[in-house]
Design a protein around this motif. Structure first.
Motif, PDB file in Angstrom:
ATOM      1  N   PHE A  23       7.027   2.808  -0.347  1.00 34.68           N
ATOM      2  CA  PHE A  23       6.563   2.856   1.046  1.00 34.68           C
ATOM      3  C   PHE A  23       5.058   3.084   1.123  1.00 34.68           C
ATOM      4  O   PHE A  23       4.392   2.560   2.023  1.00 34.68           O
ATOM      5  N   THR A  24       4.501   3.850   0.177  1.00 35.78           N
ATOM      6  CA  THR A  24       3.051   4.057   0.157  1.00 35.78           C
ATOM      7  C   THR A  24       2.336   2.740  -0.110  1.00 35.78           C
ATOM      8  O   THR A  24       1.348   2.412   0.547  1.00 35.78           O
ATOM      9  N   ARG A  27       2.537   0.608   2.990  1.00 32.64           N
ATOM     10  CA  ARG A  27       1.618   1.085   4.026  1.00 32.64           C
ATOM     11  C   ARG A  27       0.176   0.699   3.677  1.00 32.64           C
ATOM     12  O   ARG A  27      -0.586   0.271   4.549  1.00 32.64           O
ATOM     13  N   GLU A  30      -0.244  -2.880   4.419  1.00 34.43           N
ATOM     14  CA  GLU A  30      -0.271  -3.079   5.871  1.00 34.43           C
ATOM     15  C   GLU A  30      -1.642  -2.720   6.438  1.00 34.43           C
ATOM     16  O   GLU A  30      -2.170  -3.430   7.301  1.00 34.43           O
ATOM     17  N   GLU A  62      -3.803   9.992   6.514  1.00 35.79           N
ATOM     18  CA  GLU A  62      -3.122  10.490   7.715  1.00 35.79           C
ATOM     19  C   GLU A  62      -1.644  10.135   7.686  1.00 35.79           C
ATOM     20  O   GLU A  62      -0.799  10.935   8.083  1.00 35.79           O
ATOM     21  N   TRP A  63      -1.315   8.930   7.207  1.00 33.14           N
ATOM     22  CA  TRP A  63       0.093   8.544   7.090  1.00 33.14           C
ATOM     23  C   TRP A  63       0.798   9.439   6.079  1.00 33.14           C
ATOM     24  O   TRP A  63       1.926   9.877   6.323  1.00 33.14           O
ATOM     25  N   SER A  66       1.874  12.508   7.673  1.00 34.54           N
ATOM     26  CA  SER A  66       2.687  12.360   8.886  1.00 34.54           C
ATOM     27  C   SER A  66       4.171  12.584   8.593  1.00 34.54           C
ATOM     28  O   SER A  66       4.572  12.754   7.442  1.00 34.54           O
ATOM     29  N   ASP A  67       4.969  12.529   9.635  1.00 30.54           N
ATOM     30  CA  ASP A  67       6.426  12.633   9.499  1.00 30.54           C
ATOM     31  C   ASP A  67       7.077  11.273   9.253  1.00 30.54           C
ATOM     32  O   ASP A  67       8.295  11.177   9.230  1.00 30.54           O
ATOM     33  N   ASP A  68       6.269  10.222   9.077  1.00 33.97           N
ATOM     34  CA  ASP A  68       6.801   8.865   8.889  1.00 33.97           C
ATOM     35  C   ASP A  68       7.073   8.516   7.431  1.00 33.97           C
ATOM     36  O   ASP A  68       7.537   7.426   7.137  1.00 33.97           O
ATOM     37  N   THR A  69       6.749   9.419   6.501  1.00 31.56           N
ATOM     38  CA  THR A  69       6.950   9.127   5.081  1.00 31.56           C
ATOM     39  C   THR A  69       8.400   9.400   4.688  1.00 31.56           C
ATOM     40  O   THR A  69       9.081  10.203   5.316  1.00 31.56           O
ATOM     41  N   PRO A  70       8.871   8.734   3.625  1.00 29.22           N
ATOM     42  CA  PRO A  70      10.214   9.062   3.130  1.00 29.22           C
ATOM     43  C   PRO A  70      10.186  10.415   2.426  1.00 29.22           C
ATOM     44  O   PRO A  70       9.129  10.908   2.045  1.00 29.22           O
ATOM     45  N   ARG A  72      10.373  14.456   1.949  1.00 28.03           N
ATOM     46  CA  ARG A  72       9.851  15.581   2.741  1.00 28.03           C
ATOM     47  C   ARG A  72       8.554  16.052   2.107  1.00 28.03           C
ATOM     48  O   ARG A  72       8.550  16.638   1.022  1.00 28.03           O
TER      49      ARG A  72
END
Length: 93
Positions: A23-24, A27, A30, A62-63, A66-70, A72
């Motif tokens: 996911f990193t 992102r 993106e 910032e990502w 955030s709370d949007d990462t897989p 915790r």
């Protein structure tokens, strides 16, 4: 666009085995204009090295916070430096 920088971040928490590196990378692609890598470390953290315009590295940081990462994330530590180059894309290691 600002000058290129190198941002190295160490992400703590439950960040291995949850797709965090994938996911990193997604992102970073993106956001665009970034090269570097995401790698698991032996102590359970994930290290991210991103080189590119400061604003884009900051957006990735910032990502990461955030709370949007897989998983915790319980903490992110980063350092900023001059880019060293040598990366042609954003990779998973």
């Amino acid at each position: 666009m600002s000058a290129d920088v190198r941002m190295t971040a160490w992400v703590r928490g439950v960040v291995q085995g949850v797709g965090f590196r994938w996911f990193t990378r997604a992102r970073a692609l993106e956001i665009g204009g970034l090269s570097g890598f995401a790698a698991n470390l032996g102590d359970g953290r994930v290290q991210i090295v991103a080189e590119g315009p400061r604003e884009r590295c900051q957006e990735l940081l910032e990502w990461l916070r955030s709370d949007d990462t897989p998983g915790r994330v319980t903490g992110v530590t980063e350092i900023w430096d001059e880019p060293r180059g040598g990366y042609h894309s954003f990779a998973i290691r």
